[in-house]
Design an enzyme around this catalytic site. Structure first.
Site, short mmCIF file in Angstrom:
data_model
loop_
_atom_site.label_atom_id
_atom_site.label_comp_id
_atom_site.label_asym_id
_atom_site.label_seq_id
_atom_site.Cartn_x
_atom_site.Cartn_y
_atom_site.Cartn_z
N ASP A 12 -3.73 12.09 -80.94
CA ASP A 12 -3.39 13.16 -81.62
C ASP A 12 -4.49 13.28 -82.70
O ASP A 12 -5.32 12.44 -83.21
CB ASP A 12 -2.07 12.67 -82.32
CG ASP A 12 -1.42 14.03 -82.83
OD1 ASP A 12 -1.94 15.07 -82.58
OD2 ASP A 12 -0.51 13.89 -83.72
N ARG A 16 -6.80 19.11 -85.72
CA ARG A 16 -7.38 18.89 -87.03
C ARG A 16 -8.78 18.71 -87.35
O ARG A 16 -9.51 19.20 -88.25
CB ARG A 16 -6.62 17.95 -87.93
CG ARG A 16 -5.20 18.50 -88.37
CD ARG A 16 -4.23 17.60 -88.66
NE ARG A 16 -3.53 17.03 -87.31
CZ ARG A 16 -2.97 15.99 -87.42
NH1 ARG A 16 -2.69 15.04 -88.18
NH2 ARG A 16 -2.32 15.47 -86.36
N HIS A 29 -10.80 18.85 -78.50
CA HIS A 29 -10.51 18.60 -77.32
C HIS A 29 -11.46 17.90 -76.35
O HIS A 29 -11.42 16.78 -75.74
CB HIS A 29 -9.67 19.38 -76.41
CG HIS A 29 -8.35 19.80 -76.98
ND1 HIS A 29 -7.49 19.06 -77.65
CD2 HIS A 29 -7.75 21.16 -77.25
CE1 HIS A 29 -6.53 19.68 -78.07
NE2 HIS A 29 -6.69 21.03 -78.16
N LEU A 123 -8.12 -1.98 -63.84
CA LEU A 123 -7.34 -1.31 -64.51
C LEU A 123 -6.20 -0.27 -64.03
O LEU A 123 -6.95 0.70 -63.19
CB LEU A 123 -8.05 -0.60 -65.70
CG LEU A 123 -7.15 0.39 -66.72
CD1 LEU A 123 -6.40 -0.29 -67.67
CD2 LEU A 123 -8.43 1.14 -67.64
N SER A 188 7.35 11.72 -80.11
CA SER A 188 7.04 13.13 -79.43
C SER A 188 7.40 13.13 -77.96
O SER A 188 6.60 13.37 -77.20
CB SER A 188 5.69 13.53 -79.82
OG SER A 188 5.53 13.69 -81.00
#
Ligand code: FPP
Length: 244
Positions: A12, A16, A29, A123, A188
Site C-alpha cells: 500500500d 501517496r 505503481h 518459492l 482490507s
C-alpha cells in the site's frame, strides 16, 4: 523463531508516494512493481516457501478506469518481461482471485506464466488478482451448498478443513506473516479466513520505499514473536499453570 514459511503482503501507498513527488498515481505503481520484483527475488533467495502479493483487490475495480487499465498493463508487462527470470529462479507462479474478470490479454499472459513456471520447486509466488476474501468465502459457500444439494456431501461433514479446501487458496498453507505498508492498519478483505493466526506487521514506509532492509527488519521482527495458536508457551508452563 524460524523464517516465516508464508509471507503475505499488502503493498500500500503507491498513490501517496507519487503524490508527494507531484506525479500521477500510476508513477507510484510503476515504482511499486520494481519493489515487488526485488522482494520476490529476495524471498526466493532467503528460502521463503510462499509469498502472496495483494496486487489488485476486488474493490480496486472501482478506481478510475485509467488507473485500472494502467495497473493491468503494468501486470501484463511484468509477466511478459519476468516469466523467464521466474523460471531461472525456480519460482512457481499461481493466482488467487477472479482472474476471469481481467482483460483477455492479461488472462492469456497469466496462463502462459503459470504454465511456464508450473514445474518450478522453489518459492511459490501467488498473485492475488481481483481478489476479495468475502467473495472467496461466498464462492466457497455456494460450492459447498451445491455439494449438499446434489447429495455428495452431508452437512455434518462441513468442518474447517472442508471449508478450507473449497477456498481459492486450496492447497496453500495459511500465511504466517502479513505485512502492510503505508501506515494503514487493516486487512482490507485480504485472506480473512487464512490469516486467523497470522502475525501482523505494519510499517509507515510507503510501498515504493520498501527496500530489502525494510524486508529484513520485518522478518527479524517476526522472529521475535512467540506464536501460541491459543495454547500456552510450553508444556512446563502448562504444568505450572495447572498445578496452581
Ligand atoms: C496500493 O497503493 C497498491 C495497489 C492498489 C496496487 C499494487 C500493485 C503493485 C505494486 C504492482 C504489482 C506488481 C506486481 C508485479 C505484483 P494505493 O494506490 O492504494 O496507494 P495509496 O493508498 O497511497 O493511494
Amino acid at each position: 523463531m524460524e523464517l516465516p514459511a508464508h509471507i503475505a503482503i499488502i503493498m500500500d501507498g503507491n498513490g501517496r508516494w507519487a503524490k508527494q513527488r507531484g506525479k500521477p498515481r500510476t508513477f507510484g505503481h510503476v515504482k511499486g512493481t520494481r519493489v515487488a520484483k526485488k522482494v520476490i527475488t529476495e524471498c526466493s533467495r532467503l528460502g521463503v516457501k510462499w509469498l502472496t502479493l495483494y496486487a489488485f483487490s476486488a474493490e480496486n475495480w472501482l478506481r478510475p478506469q485509467a488507473e485500472v487499465s494502467l495497473l493491468m498493463r503494468i501486470l501484463q508487462r511484468y509477466l511478459e518481461r519476468e516469466t523467464q527470470n521466474l523460471v531461472k529462479e525456480n519460482i512457481r507462479l499461481t493466482v488467487i482471485g477472479e482472474p476471469e474478470r481481467l482483460s483477455p490479454d492479461l488472462q492469456k499472459v497469466l496462463e502462459q506464466s503459470v504454465a511456464a513456471t508450473s514445474k518450478c520447486t522453489g518459492l511459490n509466488l501467488v498473485f492475488a488478482l481481483s481478489y476479495g476474501s468475502r467473495q472467496e468465502i461466498a464462492a466457497a459457500v455456494q460450492k459447498i451448498a451445491a455439494q449438499v444439494k446434489d447429495g455428495t456431501l452431508d452437512p455434518d461433514q462441513i468442518d474447517e478443513s472442508h471449508i478450507q479446501s473449497n477456498l481459492w487458496t486450496e492447497g496453500m498453507p495459511d500465511p504466517d506473516f502479513v505485512i502492510r505498508t503505508s501506515g494503514e492498519q487493516r486487512l482490507s478483505n485480504f485472506l480473512l479466513w487464512q490469516a486467523a493466526y497470522a502475525e501482523f506487521y505494519f510499517t509507515e514506509t510507503l510501498w515504493p520505499d520498501f527496500d530489502l532492509s525494510h524486508l529484513h527488519t520485518a522478518i527479524n521482527n517476526y522472529r521475535t514473536r512467540s506464536r501460541r495458536f491459543g495454547r500456552l508457551e510450553t508444556s512446563d508452563e502448562l504444568l505450572s499453570e495447572t498445578s496452581h
